[in-house]
Motif scaffolding. Structure first.
Motif, PDB file in Angstrom:
ATOM      1  N   ALA A 189      28.093  -6.053 -23.453  1.00 25.32           N
ATOM      2  CA  ALA A 189      28.624  -7.142 -22.627  1.00 25.32           C
ATOM      3  C   ALA A 189      28.054  -8.454 -23.141  1.00 25.32           C
ATOM      4  CB  ALA A 189      28.245  -6.926 -21.162  1.00 25.32           C
ATOM      5  N   PRO A 190      28.781  -9.559 -22.977  1.00 22.90           N
ATOM      6  CA  PRO A 190      28.332 -10.853 -23.535  1.00 22.90           C
ATOM      7  C   PRO A 190      27.269 -11.534 -22.681  1.00 22.90           C
ATOM      8  CG  PRO A 190      30.414 -11.153 -22.412  1.00 22.90           C
ATOM      9  CD  PRO A 190      30.119  -9.661 -22.352  1.00 22.90           C
ATOM     10  N   THR A 191      26.219 -10.804 -22.358  1.00 27.54           N
ATOM     11  CA  THR A 191      25.142 -11.341 -21.540  1.00 27.54           C
ATOM     12  C   THR A 191      23.802 -11.157 -22.242  1.00 27.54           C
ATOM     13  OG1 THR A 191      24.863  -9.241 -20.360  1.00 27.54           O
ATOM     14  CG2 THR A 191      26.395 -10.844 -19.420  1.00 27.54           C
ATOM     15  N   VAL A 192      22.826 -11.945 -21.785  1.00 26.23           N
ATOM     16  CA  VAL A 192      21.503 -11.922 -22.400  1.00 26.23           C
ATOM     17  C   VAL A 192      20.436 -12.020 -21.307  1.00 26.23           C
ATOM     18  CG1 VAL A 192      19.904 -13.127 -23.943  1.00 26.23           C
ATOM     19  CG2 VAL A 192      22.327 -13.022 -24.507  1.00 26.23           C
ATOM     20  N   ALA A 193      19.373 -11.242 -21.455  1.00 25.67           N
ATOM     21  CA  ALA A 193      18.172 -11.408 -20.648  1.00 25.67           C
ATOM     22  C   ALA A 193      17.119 -12.071 -21.533  1.00 25.67           C
ATOM     23  CB  ALA A 193      17.671 -10.071 -20.133  1.00 25.67           C
ATOM     24  N   HIS A 194      16.636 -13.231 -21.091  1.00 24.52           N
ATOM     25  CA  HIS A 194      15.625 -13.985 -21.835  1.00 24.52           C
ATOM     26  C   HIS A 194      14.358 -14.016 -20.999  1.00 24.52           C
ATOM     27  CE1 HIS A 194      13.645 -17.989 -22.675  1.00 24.52           C
ATOM     28  NE2 HIS A 194      13.657 -17.452 -23.883  1.00 24.52           N
ATOM     29  N   MET A 195      13.259 -13.498 -21.549  1.00 26.52           N
ATOM     30  CA  MET A 195      12.004 -13.417 -20.809  1.00 26.52           C
ATOM     31  C   MET A 195      10.861 -13.974 -21.653  1.00 26.52           C
ATOM     32  SD  MET A 195      12.217  -9.597 -19.087  1.00 26.52           S
ATOM     33  CE  MET A 195      11.240 -10.102 -17.658  1.00 26.52           C
ATOM     34  N   VAL A 196       9.966 -14.701 -20.999  1.00 25.03           N
ATOM     35  CA  VAL A 196       8.717 -15.116 -21.639  1.00 25.03           C
ATOM     36  C   VAL A 196       7.575 -14.548 -20.809  1.00 25.03           C
ATOM     37  CG1 VAL A 196       7.223 -17.029 -22.279  1.00 25.03           C
ATOM     38  CG2 VAL A 196       9.682 -17.174 -22.708  1.00 25.03           C
ATOM     39  N   TRP A 197       6.763 -13.705 -21.447  1.00 26.76           N
ATOM     40  CA  TRP A 197       5.653 -13.019 -20.798  1.00 26.76           C
ATOM     41  C   TRP A 197       4.344 -13.642 -21.271  1.00 26.76           C
ATOM     42  CZ3 TRP A 197       6.390  -8.127 -18.108  1.00 26.76           C
ATOM     43  CH2 TRP A 197       7.723  -7.672 -18.117  1.00 26.76           C
ATOM     44  N   TYR A 198       3.448 -13.955 -20.330  1.00 31.33           N
ATOM     45  CA  TYR A 198       2.104 -14.417 -20.651  1.00 31.33           C
ATOM     46  C   TYR A 198       1.119 -13.309 -20.293  1.00 31.33           C
ATOM     47  CZ  TYR A 198       4.185 -19.071 -20.973  1.00 31.33           C
ATOM     48  OH  TYR A 198       4.955 -20.156 -21.324  1.00 31.33           O
ATOM     49  N   ARG A 199       0.256 -12.989 -21.226  1.00 33.93           N
ATOM     50  CA  ARG A 199      -0.697 -11.894 -20.992  1.00 33.93           C
ATOM     51  C   ARG A 199      -1.890 -12.416 -20.191  1.00 33.93           C
ATOM     52  NH1 ARG A 199      -4.588  -8.211 -23.622  1.00 33.93           N
ATOM     53  NH2 ARG A 199      -3.866  -6.086 -23.224  1.00 33.93           N
ATOM     54  N   VAL A 200      -1.597 -12.773 -18.969  1.00 35.71           N
ATOM     55  CA  VAL A 200      -2.626 -13.237 -18.051  1.00 35.71           C
ATOM     56  C   VAL A 200      -2.121 -13.006 -16.637  1.00 35.71           C
ATOM     57  CG1 VAL A 200      -1.783 -15.633 -18.016  1.00 35.71           C
ATOM     58  CG2 VAL A 200      -4.176 -15.136 -17.461  1.00 35.71           C
TER      59      VAL A 200
END
Length: 456
Positions: A45-56
């Motif tokens: 499907a033409p969708t996106v999950a964008h995630m930014v993870w901080y290791r804290v």
């Protein structure tokens, strides 16, 4: 937030085709400033999950400022040098996407789900608040009140939540897992905007972040965008707190919470090993399978015996999550039926584990448990967001997304003898903390409405 090893088995396809088997499907890249980029292609499907993870997360906090990781999560939506408070969310909504964030003991993550052509726009927004967040004292004063109301709503006014908070504080004598993610109320009342700014300036750095993009994307495009928007940010010197290892426990610990509630409740927390070495830590896999034997499907042992047959409990459960930066627990819990006390249910729950320790489990039962776990996936359609979540949790917990297949294979290889061995080894008095909820009469007070600005 912790990811059960068993959940990884559910994330595999029903025929156990490795999720990451196609080398071209998932790629990773590290910017010169240390930021890791992981791209999982899924073109359905033409969708996106964008995630930014901080290791804290809250595990990195010190006494006196508990809850600061979560407070910063709230402030991340309160404006940058380019954006007014609340404008981040408005822009994502105008793009047709949805967004939110969450804080756990081990990490903090921010995400957007968006149509694929809008990926660059949300990546630019996320990069902006990594480096250009504004810490307005008036905005902080409003937002910390939201956090305190969130605490009242989700913990102080919830009897089982109060019990689990007291249980953690009793189970762990020194480890930071003893503190609630949302923080102690006194710390929130005394927190300052400078506390939150210092947390951001210390931990929100590209070399402490992992970007995960899952969906209808091309890796080269994602890498180019990541370099464009995050590549110029300098790395920071990260100084982790010293390990705060638990001293040996010597006997059962107990904690009682009295609160308005409809029913009594009891929870047993056993200190057990976490998964640290995927190749060698067989006990972690066996503990996960043991939890499934006890409470992994509709007719699992605890419900079948204590709820349906003996009718001594209204509900019972077992859980284990071995993937975490810190120590982990094996939980047994339940609500006693009319005529049964919490003391009696405590003994009955332990008796079911002891029965496995004495008698073991058969090959047929173990096969049935694993089949149930796999069959559950037949009716569960995986999502690009679910894939991104799994990648992020593995990376933040000290593993690689590439380890997922190995974990699944180790789970499949667990034997009845291994399940019996961990039941014999880890459920003694010196590993146990018992929490008991004593119900007080319910008041007529209506539940409070969710506070404005509550994000998750």
């Amino acid at each position: 937030m912790k990811l059960s090893i068993r959940t990884l088995l559910l994330a595999a396809s029903v025929v156990l085709t490795p999720l990451w088997a196609n080398a071209a499907q998932t790629e990773e890249f590290t910017l010169k400033n240390g930021m890791k980029i992981i791209v999982n292609e899924d073109h359905r499907a033409p969708t996106v999950a964008h995630m930014v993870w901080y290791r804290v997360g809250s595990v990195d906090e010190r006494n006196g400022v508990t809850g600061v990781a979560h407070a910063l999560e709230h402030m991340m939506f309160k404006g940058t040098k380019k954006l007014k408070p609340g404008e981040f969310s408005k822009r994502v909504a105008q793009l047709g996407g949805r967004e939110n964030a969450f804080t756990s003991k081990d990490y903090t993550a921010y995400f957007q789900q968006i149509e694929k052509s809008k990926l660059e726009a949300v990546m630019a927004l996320e990069a902006d608040r990594m480096a250009n967040l504004v810490f307005d004292k008036n905005e902080f004063a409003k937002e910390i009140r939201v956090v305190m109301e969130e605490r009242r709503l989700r913990t102080d006014d919830q009897p089982t939540s109060k019990l689990y908070e007291a249980l953690a504080a009793t189970t762990y004598a020194v480890h930071p897992y003893r503190n609630p993610i949302i923080g102690w109320m006194d710390d929130l009342q005394n927190m300052t905007v400078n506390d939150v700014k210092a947390w951001h300036d210390t931990w929100y750095a590209p070399n402490n972040a992992t970007m995960v993009v899952s969906g209808d994307v091309e890796p080269k495009q994602v890498f180019a965008l990541a370099q464009k928007y995050f590549g110029s940010y300098p790395a920071k010197t990260l100084t982790r707190t010293r390990p705060q290892n638990e001293p040996p426990q010597e006997g059962i610990k107990r904690v009682t919470v009295k609160a308005p509630a409809e029913n009594p409740y009891v929870v047993l927390a056993f200190k057990v090993p976490a998964l640290r070495d995927i190749a060698k830590d067989d006990d972690a896999y066996a503990l996960d399978v043991l939890s499934a034997v006890l409470d992994g499907y509709d007719n699992a042992r605890l419900s079948a015996k204590l709820v349906r047959t003996d009718r001594v409990a209204n509900d019972v459960g077992a859980s284990y999550s071995g993937i975490a930066r810190g120590p982990v627990l094996f939980i047994l819990d339940g609500t006693p039926a009319q005529g049964t006390t919490t003391e009696q249910l405590e003994k009955l729950l332990r008796a079911e584990v002891e029965r496995i320790a004495n008698e073991g489990v058969s090959e047929a039962e173990l096969k049935r448990v694993k089949t149930q776990l796999i069959a559950a996936q037949i009716y569960k359609r995986d999502s690009v967001f679910g894939q991104a979540m799994e990648i992020g949790v593995m990376e933040m917990s000290g593993f690689s997304y590439k380890d997922t297949d190995r974990v699944i294979e180790k789970l499949r290889a667990v034997t009845p003898q291994q399940v019996q061995a961990v039941a014999q080894k880890y459920f003694g008095d010196d590993a146990l903390t018992v929490g008991t909820l004593v119900p007080l009469p319910m008041t007529e007070k209506k539940p409070a409405a969710a506070p404005a600005g509550l994000r998750h």
